[in-house]
Write a protein that holds these residues in place. Structure first.
Motif, mmCIF file in Angstrom:
data_model
loop_
_atom_site.group_PDB
_atom_site.id
_atom_site.type_symbol
_atom_site.label_atom_id
_atom_site.label_comp_id
_atom_site.label_asym_id
_atom_site.label_seq_id
_atom_site.Cartn_x
_atom_site.Cartn_y
_atom_site.Cartn_z
ATOM 1 N N VAL A 96 0.842 -1.202 0.000
ATOM 2 C CA VAL A 96 0.000 0.000 0.000
ATOM 3 C C VAL A 96 0.877 1.252 0.000
ATOM 4 C CG1 VAL A 96 -1.925 1.179 1.133
ATOM 5 C CG2 VAL A 96 -1.636 -1.299 1.427
ATOM 6 N N PRO A 97 1.048 1.925 -1.157
ATOM 7 C CA PRO A 97 1.704 3.237 -1.131
ATOM 8 C C PRO A 97 0.898 4.187 -0.250
ATOM 9 C CG PRO A 97 1.548 2.402 -3.372
ATOM 10 C CD PRO A 97 0.696 1.504 -2.513
ATOM 11 N N GLN A 98 1.604 4.951 0.580
ATOM 12 C CA GLN A 98 0.908 5.793 1.549
ATOM 13 C C GLN A 98 0.832 7.250 1.103
ATOM 14 O OE1 GLN A 98 1.138 5.073 5.805
ATOM 15 N NE2 GLN A 98 2.940 3.824 5.438
ATOM 16 N N GLY A 99 -0.184 7.943 1.613
ATOM 17 C CA GLY A 99 -0.289 9.385 1.532
ATOM 18 C C GLY A 99 0.097 9.997 0.204
ATOM 19 N N GLY A 100 1.270 10.691 0.209
ATOM 20 C CA GLY A 100 1.737 11.400 -0.977
ATOM 21 C C GLY A 100 1.815 10.534 -2.219
ATOM 22 N N PRO A 101 2.442 9.351 -2.160
ATOM 23 C CA PRO A 101 2.470 8.498 -3.350
ATOM 24 C C PRO A 101 1.083 8.090 -3.842
ATOM 25 C CG PRO A 101 4.166 7.802 -1.812
ATOM 26 C CD PRO A 101 3.349 8.848 -1.106
ATOM 27 N N MET A 102 0.183 7.754 -2.924
ATOM 28 C CA MET A 102 -1.136 7.296 -3.355
ATOM 29 C C MET A 102 -1.905 8.403 -4.067
ATOM 30 S SD MET A 102 -4.157 5.404 -1.142
ATOM 31 C CE MET A 102 -3.003 4.790 0.050
ATOM 32 N N ALA A 103 -1.828 9.618 -3.520
ATOM 33 C CA ALA A 103 -2.566 10.730 -4.103
ATOM 34 C C ALA A 103 -1.863 11.343 -5.304
ATOM 35 C CB ALA A 103 -2.796 11.809 -3.040
ATOM 36 N N GLY A 104 -0.518 11.296 -5.314
ATOM 37 C CA GLY A 104 0.233 12.074 -6.288
ATOM 38 C C GLY A 104 0.746 11.340 -7.500
ATOM 39 N N ILE A 105 0.961 10.014 -7.410
ATOM 40 C CA ILE A 105 1.498 9.279 -8.553
ATOM 41 C C ILE A 105 0.483 9.303 -9.704
ATOM 42 C CG2 ILE A 105 2.093 6.967 -9.398
ATOM 43 C CD1 ILE A 105 3.372 6.403 -6.697
ATOM 44 N N GLY A 106 0.941 9.733 -10.878
ATOM 45 C CA GLY A 106 0.070 9.774 -12.047
ATOM 46 C C GLY A 106 -0.999 10.835 -11.975
ATOM 47 N N ASN A 107 -0.801 11.828 -11.122
ATOM 48 C CA ASN A 107 -1.783 12.914 -10.977
ATOM 49 C C ASN A 107 -1.301 14.131 -11.758
ATOM 50 O OD1 ASN A 107 -3.466 14.999 -10.188
ATOM 51 N ND2 ASN A 107 -3.469 14.420 -8.027
ATOM 52 N N PRO A 108 -1.858 14.399 -12.931
ATOM 53 C CA PRO A 108 -1.390 15.528 -13.745
ATOM 54 C C PRO A 108 -1.962 16.866 -13.313
ATOM 55 C CG PRO A 108 -3.177 14.437 -14.867
ATOM 56 C CD PRO A 108 -2.944 13.656 -13.592
ATOM 57 N N PHE A 109 -2.900 16.847 -12.349
ATOM 58 C CA PHE A 109 -3.582 18.077 -11.963
ATOM 59 C C PHE A 109 -2.915 18.784 -10.793
ATOM 60 C CE2 PHE A 109 -6.928 15.038 -13.387
ATOM 61 C CZ PHE A 109 -7.162 15.624 -14.626
ATOM 62 N N GLN A 110 -1.978 18.113 -10.161
ATOM 63 C CA GLN A 110 -1.407 18.653 -8.939
ATOM 64 C C GLN A 110 0.108 18.630 -9.035
ATOM 65 O OE1 GLN A 110 -1.659 16.352 -5.148
ATOM 66 N NE2 GLN A 110 -2.929 18.047 -4.445
ATOM 67 N N ILE A 111 0.721 19.789 -8.904
ATOM 68 C CA ILE A 111 2.189 19.854 -8.897
ATOM 69 C C ILE A 111 2.620 19.769 -7.448
ATOM 70 C CG2 ILE A 111 4.212 21.186 -9.589
ATOM 71 C CD1 ILE A 111 2.487 22.545 -11.694
ATOM 72 N N ALA A 112 2.838 18.557 -6.983
ATOM 73 C CA ALA A 112 3.136 18.324 -5.567
ATOM 74 C C ALA A 112 4.157 17.210 -5.437
ATOM 75 C CB ALA A 112 1.861 17.970 -4.804
ATOM 76 N N SER A 113 4.839 17.218 -4.319
ATOM 77 C CA SER A 113 5.820 16.175 -4.041
ATOM 78 C C SER A 113 5.112 14.874 -3.674
ATOM 79 C CB SER A 113 6.713 16.628 -2.891
ATOM 80 O OG SER A 113 7.521 15.575 -2.436
ATOM 81 N N LEU A 114 5.783 13.759 -3.914
ATOM 82 C CA LEU A 114 5.294 12.450 -3.482
ATOM 83 C C LEU A 114 5.802 12.109 -2.087
ATOM 84 C CD1 LEU A 114 5.876 10.334 -6.732
ATOM 85 C CD2 LEU A 114 3.875 11.699 -6.103
ATOM 86 N N SER A 115 6.695 12.936 -1.542
ATOM 87 C CA SER A 115 7.308 12.626 -0.258
ATOM 88 C C SER A 115 6.341 12.883 0.886
ATOM 89 C CB SER A 115 8.569 13.460 -0.053
ATOM 90 O OG SER A 115 9.553 13.112 -0.996
ATOM 91 N N ASN A 116 6.376 12.004 1.863
ATOM 92 C CA ASN A 116 5.573 12.169 3.067
ATOM 93 C C ASN A 116 6.300 13.008 4.117
ATOM 94 O OD1 ASN A 116 5.245 9.266 1.872
ATOM 95 N ND2 ASN A 116 3.270 9.734 2.774
ATOM 96 N N CYS A 117 7.636 12.979 4.097
ATOM 97 C CA CYS A 117 8.417 13.522 5.209
ATOM 98 C C CYS A 117 9.576 14.367 4.703
ATOM 99 C CB CYS A 117 9.010 12.386 6.052
ATOM 100 S SG CYS A 117 7.879 11.023 6.367
ATOM 101 N N PHE A 118 9.809 15.503 5.369
ATOM 102 C CA PHE A 118 10.948 16.370 5.059
ATOM 103 C C PHE A 118 11.567 16.873 6.365
ATOM 104 C CE2 PHE A 118 8.054 16.823 1.502
ATOM 105 C CZ PHE A 118 8.867 16.866 0.386
ATOM 106 N N VAL A 119 12.862 17.143 6.326
ATOM 107 C CA VAL A 119 13.524 17.899 7.385
ATOM 108 C C VAL A 119 14.327 18.997 6.712
ATOM 109 C CG1 VAL A 119 15.457 17.830 9.031
ATOM 110 C CG2 VAL A 119 13.582 16.187 9.230
ATOM 111 N N ILE A 120 14.332 20.189 7.314
ATOM 112 C CA ILE A 120 15.070 21.319 6.758
ATOM 113 C C ILE A 120 16.030 21.862 7.805
ATOM 114 C CG2 ILE A 120 13.437 22.019 4.982
ATOM 115 C CD1 ILE A 120 12.081 23.831 6.934
ATOM 116 N N GLY A 121 16.960 22.710 7.377
ATOM 117 C CA GLY A 121 17.940 23.275 8.299
ATOM 118 C C GLY A 121 18.856 24.235 7.578
ATOM 119 N N ASN A 122 19.730 24.892 8.347
ATOM 120 C CA ASN A 122 20.639 25.876 7.786
ATOM 121 C C ASN A 122 22.071 25.369 7.778
ATOM 122 O OD1 ASN A 122 19.087 28.178 7.080
ATOM 123 N ND2 ASN A 122 18.758 28.619 9.235
ATOM 124 N N GLU A 123 22.817 25.748 6.761
ATOM 125 C CA GLU A 123 24.249 25.471 6.740
ATOM 126 C C GLU A 123 24.890 26.147 7.938
ATOM 127 O OE1 GLU A 123 26.511 23.846 4.799
ATOM 128 O OE2 GLU A 123 24.862 22.835 3.776
#
Length: 853
Positions: A96-123
């Motif tokens: 079962v692909p979860q969340g982002g992959p399930m909604a976003g794979i093959g979806n031409p109407f939405q310019i969105a990431s397939l990733s469920n999780c991100f972390v950000i930070g500064n150099e």
């Protein structure tokens, strides 16, 4: 972008469906499961920006997923076919692909990431205002593309530190927690808000302020918070020794150093978690020690924080996509004496899941390229777009370099029950560890095989990983894996996780993630028309609405009933249901009655075979003590857990209503005395409406609102009150003419009592008239939620009065006890009526969406 535009035209030429058509088809697909059908239609059915639906049911979605993954497969040797992939996705049975992959794979109407999780930070962990604002903007940019975000605040200077600007000293961590939390609340994600994790090291001198920040109602409501605890701190707790805090936390020459009593800070962590389920705990040394990507810390893969649910620790600008394997589906002859787990099929499918995850990385890179093209074509100035462009460029580079994946599971609780093993026992722990060991070895074997066919992740280095405890564990169990990995490398830098799988488990119709079943049987209510002769009225609430109650069986509990000859259509009494549960493998194996220490030990044992982390909550009864919470935390650290969260029943909005609580709900609501006492304790509530400062004085009886006075604050006609004043007394007096008036008395910082005379004359007369109406219904015992509904329903022509009305709503919502069920309204995301209040916000207990205001 040309490809996307062509695909959009192609999709728009397809047949479309109304919401009702898709819902009815999905309802049939899920065999009458209304909640699963609603969740699928609202969250995962292919739709365009106008809400036009292009998929009738999940079967069409699974064809879409299979078609797109097969397209990527054709780029590589020995590709899997669309039909092979579809068979794995079909009916949510195996993969079962979860969340982002399930909604976003093959979806031409939405310019969105397939990733469920991100972390950000500064150099360099910059804590300049520029660096802090950059993180704020990056967080917002990710959330608008559906991502859940985490970042760490340990780099921010402690409160009172000197700074070279007009402020002269730093404000510390807490104000920036509020900034990031508010940003989360501002970003809509298809009807729901974004998800944010804020973390800080226990070494940081401001960590105590961080831990306390969410205790104040209405503060930091847009973020989860977790404390990164190191081994030295835990040893200080166990051994009763002092602990050193410093800033910068990793510096050999810190500018701030102080010795603290570790037990005092520990007690605060335990108390707050016991009281409000936060902060969560991250055992940071365990995370770093076990992290395979941290072998490449010198190349930018130093882990700094986690995603919002804590299951994916990440370095800055890395991301992860998630897949769940439905463990229940590998039990043959479930709930019978012949039940067994098909390890051969399971290992085969784990290899496929890892392969599919690697394909999804290629699909994600296509999505990121689409996002970068969108940014390029936007008409804004390059300076405006710079942060967003650099953000996605960094994320793309990390995805190419590391190719991180997140293969996980769902239905652990149902798998064990189907094998007639009671969750929380030693046998259950041993079997779960065996399953997750098989999963880890199979996934890593698959990643090595992929490296042979497709090439390893670009920075792979066998020698750098050689001393990693997780890798050494794999190699000890499978020496051939070590040989092949040395020869071919590995396709993915890290592979495994165990996520919560909330809505995923609704569609697999199983227990969620690694958790036990919440309840095998529970009661729900639905509002009914009492004049309908076909309807049974079981409950009439305090405002006269009628409700029908009905029994809901957990799906796999029904399977157990069928396997053991118990009728599923019978109308069981409460006693008969209790007897059924006691005869089943779910007895004493639900989230509220498993052995908590054994559950922690199970998590620690399974964690040894999961290279990322595990999202798990230890559910405790309302009468659980703080000492038990502390004991569970220490055991989690000793057992090798990477993190742990506790939830004590009633400390936050609950999920379902148990039969025991039903009796309490049906007791008569107490009403206040109609004769007002001369003196009432009072709270001062401040808020903003349309950028104007407002103030409310809320008179309390037995801790709940009895009356309210409110209006503009700090103007020549309003109330001038020091901001430090939060409580006082409302005293009923009479003026010179004998007319009644209400005075507010408070104690200033010097201990002198000060009185503001005539609250009733300080505010606009029209405000006062409405305030008398609202105070009247409060004094007669109307539930606060119903009083809020009454205020919201006032039809007022004046814009200023409407503004006042909104302020009264906000002020009163603060007094609705967490967990109180809303008697009106439906969730905007999943249409559920199961809405409860938490910190003044309406929370849907079915899909987790929230609405505040």
């Amino acid at each position: 972008m040309e490809v996307t535009q062509i695909d959009q035209k192609a999709e728009k030429s397809k047949k479309t469906y109304t919401n009702d058509e898709a819902y009815e088809s999905a309802l049939a697909y899920f065999k009458g499961d209304e909640l699963a059908a609603r969740v699928w239609v609202n969250k995962y059915a292919l739709k365009d920006s106008e809400g036009v639906i292009y998929e009738l049911n999940p079967d069409e979605m699974h064809r879409r997923l299979a078609r797109e993954v097969a397209r990527v497969e054709k780029k590589y040797p020995n590709p899997m076919s669309e039909d092979e992939l579809y068979a794995l996705f079909k009916d949510f049975k195996y993969i079962v692909p979860q969340g982002g992959p399930m909604a976003g794979i093959g979806n031409p109407f939405q310019i969105a990431s397939l990733s469920n999780c991100f972390v950000i930070g500064n150099e360099g962990n910059s804590d300049s205002y520029g660096g802090i604002m950059k993180i704020d903007q990056e967080q917002v940019q990710l959330m608008k593309r559906r991502g859940g975000v985490g970042h760490d605040l340990s780099h921010i200077r402690p409160k009172g530190s000197p700074v070279k600007n007009s402020a002269l000293t730093s404000t510390g961590i807490v104000p920036f927690m509020e900034r990031y939390s508010n940003s989360t609340r501002e970003v809509a994600q298809d009807g729901r808000r974004g998800a944010l994790m804020l973390s800080v090291s226990i070494q940081h001198p401001d960590s105590e302020s961080f831990i306390d920040a969410k205790l104040q109602q209405g503060k930091i409501t847009g973020a989860n918070v977790s404390v990164k605890i190191d081994d030295d701190f835990m040893r200080s707790i166990v051994d009763g020794k002092p602990y050193k805090q410093q800033y910068p936390i990793n510096s050999n020459n810190p500018s701030h150093v102080k010795q603290i009593d570790a037990s005092g800070l520990w007690g605060k962590i335990v108390h707050n978690a016991w009281k409000s389920a936060e902060p969560g705990i991250l055992f940071w040394d365990t995370i770093i020690r076990e992290s395979v990507p941290d072998s490449y810390a010198d190349q930018g893969y130093r882990t700094v924080s986690t995603n919002p649910c804590g299951e994916i620790p990440l370095c800055p600008y890395d991301s992860c996509r998630l897949i769940a394997i439905n463990l229940y589906s590998y039990v043959e002859n479930p709930f019978t004496p012949e039940a067994k787990f098909n390890f051969d099929l399971f290992k085969k499918h784990v290899a496929y899941a890892q392969r599919i995850m690697d394909d999804i990385i290629d699909l994600e890179l296509e999505q990121i390229d689409g996002i970068l093209n969108k940014i390029k074509e936007d008409p804004e100035a390059d300076e405006v777009k710079r942060v967003e462009r650099n953000l996605w460029t960094n994320i793309r580079n990390k995805a190419v370099e590391g190719r991180r994946t997140g293969v996980g599971i769902t239905a652990e609780g149902d798998m064990l029950a189907a094998l007639n093993i009671r969750y929380g026992t030693a046998n259950a722990t041993d079997f779960s560890i065996e399953v997750h060991k098989a999963l880890a070895l199979s996934a890593y074997r698959s990643s090595v095989d992929l490296a042979r066919d497709r090439g390893p992740f670009p920075i792979y280095d066998y020698n750098k990983e050689a001393k990693n405890p997780f890798i050494k564990r794999l190699f000890k169990s499978d020496p051939k894996l070590a040989e092949d990995m040395k020869a071919f490398g590995r396709r993915n830098i890290a592979l495994l996780t165990i996520a919560p799988t909330g809505t995923t488990s609704l569609m697999t119709q199983t227990s969620s993630g690694i958790e036990p079943v919440f309840m095998p049987v529970y009661r729900r209510r639905r509002k009914v028309n009492p004049n309908d002769p076909e309807i049974r009225v079981d409950f009439v609430d305090e405002v006269g609405d009628s409700w029908e109650e009905y029994t809901v069986f957990h799906h796999k509990f029904v399977t157990w009933m069928e396997a053991n000859g118990h009728p599923t259509t019978k109308n069981y009494s409460k006693q008969e249901l209790d007897q059924l549960i006691e005869a089943s493998p779910y007895y004493k194996a639900t989230s509220n009655d498993v052995d908590w220490l054994n559950k922690v030990r199970m998590q620690g044992g399974v964690q040894k075979w999961v290279d990322h982390s595990i999202s798990v909550t230890i559910n405790l009864p309302a009468d659980a003590t703080e000492e038990l919470v502390a004991e569970l935390y220490v055991e989690a650290w000793k057992s090798g857990c990477k993190g742990v969260t506790v939830y004590r029943d009633g400390s936050r909005a609950g999920v379902l209503i148990s039969d025991d609580k039903k009796k309490e709900e049906e007791q008569e609501k107490a009403t206040f005395s109609k004769k007002r006492p001369e003196v009432l304790e009072a709270d001062v509530v401040r808020f903003q409406n349309n950028k104007e400062k407002w103030i409310a004085f809320v008179g309390l009886m037995d801790g709940r609102p009895y009356e309210i006075f409110t209006g503009l604050a700090d103007d020549e006609d309003g109330i001038l009150l020091p901001k430090s004043v939060q409580k006082g007394l409302i005293i009923k007096n009479r003026d010179d003419k004998g007319n009644s008036r209400y005075d507010f008395c408070f104690e200033n910082k010097r201990g002198y009592k000060t009185t503001i005379e005539g609250l009733s004359h300080k505010f606009d007369k029209e405000y006062w008239n409405y305030a008398k109406l609202i105070s009247g219904v409060l004094r007669h015992g109307m539930e606060i939620g119903d009083a809020v509904h009454l205020v919201a329903g006032l039809q007022l022509d004046s814009e200023s009065i409407n503004t006042w009305k909104n302020g009264v709503e906000r002020a009163l919502k603060k007094y609705i006890p967490n967990g109180t069920k809303a008697n009106r309204g439906r969730c905007e995301s999943c249409n559920s009526e199961n809405l409860t209040y938490q910190e003044g916000c309406l929370i849907c207990t079915d899909c987790g969406s929230s609405k505040c205001g």
